[in-house]
Scaffold this motif. Structure first.
Motif, PDB file in Angstrom:
ATOM      1  N   THR A 132       0.827  -1.207   0.000  1.00  0.00           N
ATOM      2  CA  THR A 132       0.000   0.000   0.000  1.00  0.00           C
ATOM      3  C   THR A 132       0.861   1.256   0.000  1.00  0.00           C
ATOM      4  O   THR A 132       2.001   1.243   0.457  1.00  0.00           O
ATOM      5  N   LEU A 133       0.286   2.351  -0.516  1.00  0.00           N
ATOM      6  CA  LEU A 133       0.888   3.669  -0.375  1.00  0.00           C
ATOM      7  C   LEU A 133       0.081   4.455   0.648  1.00  0.00           C
ATOM      8  O   LEU A 133      -1.157   4.414   0.635  1.00  0.00           O
ATOM      9  N   ASN A 134       0.780   5.158   1.539  1.00  0.00           N
ATOM     10  CA  ASN A 134       0.138   5.835   2.661  1.00  0.00           C
ATOM     11  C   ASN A 134       0.533   7.308   2.692  1.00  0.00           C
ATOM     12  O   ASN A 134       1.724   7.635   2.642  1.00  0.00           O
ATOM     13  N   TRP A 135      -0.484   8.169   2.774  1.00  0.00           N
ATOM     14  CA  TRP A 135      -0.261   9.609   2.791  1.00  0.00           C
ATOM     15  C   TRP A 135      -0.742  10.232   4.107  1.00  0.00           C
ATOM     16  O   TRP A 135      -1.837   9.907   4.584  1.00  0.00           O
ATOM     17  N   ALA A 136       0.082  11.123   4.652  1.00  0.00           N
ATOM     18  CA  ALA A 136      -0.400  12.015   5.716  1.00  0.00           C
ATOM     19  C   ALA A 136      -1.308  13.035   5.045  1.00  0.00           C
ATOM     20  O   ALA A 136      -0.893  13.736   4.120  1.00  0.00           O
ATOM     21  N   SER A 137      -2.556  13.103   5.493  1.00  0.00           N
ATOM     22  CA  SER A 137      -3.562  13.883   4.770  1.00  0.00           C
ATOM     23  C   SER A 137      -4.366  14.783   5.689  1.00  0.00           C
ATOM     24  O   SER A 137      -4.407  14.588   6.911  1.00  0.00           O
ATOM     25  N   ASN A 138      -4.996  15.764   5.059  1.00  0.00           N
ATOM     26  CA  ASN A 138      -5.850  16.704   5.770  1.00  0.00           C
ATOM     27  C   ASN A 138      -7.301  16.461   5.357  1.00  0.00           C
ATOM     28  O   ASN A 138      -7.625  16.432   4.168  1.00  0.00           O
ATOM     29  N   LEU A 151      -2.316  -1.032  -3.814  1.00  0.00           N
ATOM     30  CA  LEU A 151      -1.858  -0.959  -5.203  1.00  0.00           C
ATOM     31  C   LEU A 151      -2.373  -2.105  -6.059  1.00  0.00           C
ATOM     32  O   LEU A 151      -2.377  -1.997  -7.288  1.00  0.00           O
ATOM     33  N   GLU A 152      -2.824  -3.177  -5.435  1.00  0.00           N
ATOM     34  CA  GLU A 152      -3.340  -4.308  -6.211  1.00  0.00           C
ATOM     35  C   GLU A 152      -4.773  -4.064  -6.654  1.00  0.00           C
ATOM     36  O   GLU A 152      -5.090  -4.137  -7.853  1.00  0.00           O
ATOM     37  N   ASN A 153      -5.656  -3.731  -5.696  1.00  0.00           N
ATOM     38  CA  ASN A 153      -7.064  -3.540  -6.081  1.00  0.00           C
ATOM     39  C   ASN A 153      -7.461  -2.076  -6.207  1.00  0.00           C
ATOM     40  O   ASN A 153      -8.606  -1.765  -6.535  1.00  0.00           O
ATOM     41  N   GLU A 154      -6.508  -1.161  -5.914  1.00  0.00           N
ATOM     42  CA  GLU A 154      -6.690   0.289  -6.106  1.00  0.00           C
ATOM     43  C   GLU A 154      -7.900   0.819  -5.340  1.00  0.00           C
ATOM     44  O   GLU A 154      -8.738   1.547  -5.882  1.00  0.00           O
ATOM     45  N   THR A 155      -7.988   0.417  -4.076  1.00  0.00           N
ATOM     46  CA  THR A 155      -9.031   0.907  -3.184  1.00  0.00           C
ATOM     47  C   THR A 155      -8.399   1.651  -2.009  1.00  0.00           C
ATOM     48  O   THR A 155      -7.260   1.372  -1.618  1.00  0.00           O
ATOM     49  N   TYR A 156      -9.171   2.599  -1.456  1.00  0.00           N
ATOM     50  CA  TYR A 156      -8.681   3.420  -0.353  1.00  0.00           C
ATOM     51  C   TYR A 156      -9.237   2.929   0.982  1.00  0.00           C
ATOM     52  O   TYR A 156     -10.313   2.325   1.047  1.00  0.00           O
ATOM     53  N   LYS A 157      -8.498   3.221   2.030  1.00  0.00           N
ATOM     54  CA  LYS A 157      -9.014   3.041   3.385  1.00  0.00           C
ATOM     55  C   LYS A 157      -8.251   3.996   4.309  1.00  0.00           C
ATOM     56  O   LYS A 157      -7.186   4.518   3.950  1.00  0.00           O
ATOM     57  N   GLU A 158      -8.807   4.214   5.483  1.00  0.00           N
ATOM     58  CA  GLU A 158      -8.144   5.046   6.486  1.00  0.00           C
ATOM     59  C   GLU A 158      -7.386   4.152   7.458  1.00  0.00           C
ATOM     60  O   GLU A 158      -7.915   3.138   7.927  1.00  0.00           O
ATOM     61  N   VAL A 159      -6.137   4.498   7.711  1.00  0.00           N
ATOM     62  CA  VAL A 159      -5.328   3.801   8.718  1.00  0.00           C
ATOM     63  C   VAL A 159      -5.339   4.657   9.979  1.00  0.00           C
ATOM     64  O   VAL A 159      -4.963   5.834   9.942  1.00  0.00           O
ATOM     65  N   LEU A 160      -5.777   4.072  11.067  1.00  0.00           N
ATOM     66  CA  LEU A 160      -5.909   4.838  12.301  1.00  0.00           C
ATOM     67  C   LEU A 160      -4.555   5.047  12.967  1.00  0.00           C
ATOM     68  O   LEU A 160      -3.776   4.101  13.121  1.00  0.00           O
TER      69      LEU A 160
END
Length: 373
Positions: A222-228, A244-253
């Motif tokens: 996965t790629l992970n961004w610090a986001s606002n 990167l495999e299924n190109e879906t997003y989620k939030e990592v707590l």
């Protein structure tokens, strides 16, 4: 009988190919490149995709930075200049020899930003419109086509480099942010090294945008961004993950950290794990590490590093890596610095032929090429 005539020429010992393979796997990349000239069979062996993957696996599993891990440094000079140093030497020697690295794109006075590294590749962002995938160990690179986004003042692009294991493809994700738009929509495109094309995927989650000058960190596919995340007049810091495999997003707590007394957190990667760091009360630099990716309960507070006296407006950058003994490599005031948590001591590793760094990235030496055969 002369001394020469008494010599008996013994046949060279036979080594099974499996044993040769194991020995070569553990050698430095520079040696392997030279050994391609030994014979046609060695050229075929070292160029074989199976051997390239086997050597990469050995290097990436070698967490002690013994042979194949290096750090690339972008100098603070007016001209864009890159150096490379051995990680092992920085930790173990008082002085380290640096190597000049010839950047493939001729841009004497433009400083291209380092996006990240993955399996020997370094990724550089070129004017926010395209990227360079480059393996400096074998001196092979590939420049992507332009993104073609409608740029205007205030816009920025946040990139991330990672590997799609299922499809055996290296991918660069570009998140194009236009703060001028209502709710700050973030358009996303993904570049496939296999197809050499950009294509549009689902936008970033509504109202969420990566922080400017941040890049996606590659961990566990996965790629992970610090986001606002903006909600009305309020904004919140979150971690957005893209598989990167299924190109879906989620939030990592994130962990339960000191939100009121800390700076905006940044993300990094240590020991193959996602990490998060921030300044606490302008007196300490705190590093958290997620031991089991995606499991909030696995966050641990790994380090609390005190600042040197009179830090002024400077903050630590990194951490870039940790040695077997626990020493931490950071950057402070444009110089690399080593911190030992066992006695709270600092030391500056001396780099011959260079001083003053703007950016840095750890990479592993590999034979993986960005060009398809």
């Amino acid at each position: 009988m002369t001394q020469h005539s008494s010599l008996i020429l013994l046949p060279l010992p036979f080594l099974p190919e499996e044993l040769i393979l194991e020995i070569l796997t553990k050698l430095p990349i520079k040696s392997l490149l030279r050994f391609k000239s030994v014979s046609k069979s060695w050229l075929h062996l070292i160029s074989n995709p199976y051997f390239i993957k086997k050597q990469l696996h050995f290097s990436t599993q070698n967490t002690h930075f013994i042979t194949n891990h290096r750090i690339i440094l972008s100098a603070t000079t007016a001209e864009f200049h890159l150096k490379s140093c051995s990680i092992s030497s920085l930790f173990n020697n008082p002085s380290t020899i640096s190597e000049d690295i010839n950047y493939p794109v001729k841009n004497k006075f433009r400083h291209d930003g380092i996006v990240g590294s993955c399996n020997g590749f370094l990724c550089f962002a070129i004017k926010g419109d395209c990227v360079l995938l480059w393996n400096p160990s074998i001196k092979v690179s590939k420049k992507s086509p332009p993104l073609g986004n409608n740029w205007r003042p205030g816009c920025y692009t946040s990139f991330g480099l990672g590997y799609d294991h299922k499809n055996d493809d290296y991918k660069v994700v570009a998140v194009f942010c236009d703060p001028n738009e209502f709710f700050s929509e973030s358009k996303v495109k993904i570049f496939s090294m296999n197809t050499n094309t950009w294509r549009k995927i689902h936008d970033f989650p509504h109202g969420v945008s990566p922080y400017q000058n941040s890049s996606g960190k590659f961990v566990s596919g996965t790629l992970n961004w610090a986001s606002n995340y903006s909600l009305g007049n309020s904004s919140f810091w979150i971690i957005v993950s893209l598989d990167l495999e299924n190109e879906t997003y989620k939030e990592v707590l994130p962990p339960d950290y000191e939100k009121e007394d800390c700076s905006t957190p940044s993300l990094g990667v240590l020991k193959g794990c996602l990490c998060m760091n921030y300044d606490y009360k302008k007196s300490d630099f705190v590093v958290w590490l997620m031991k089991d990716y995606g499991v909030r309960e696995s966050w641990i507070k790994l380090l609390t590093i005190p600042y040197l006296p009179n830090p002024e407006d400077f903050s630590y950058s990194g951490p870039y890596c940790i040695s077997e003994s626990g020493e931490v490599l950071l950057m402070f005031e444009f110089d690399l610095i080593l911190y030992d948590p066992r006695d709270n001591s600092f030391r500056y590793p001396r780099i011959e032929g260079g001083k003053g760094w703007f950016d840095a990235e750890v990479y592993v030496e590999s034979l993986v090429s960005p060009m398809k055969d």
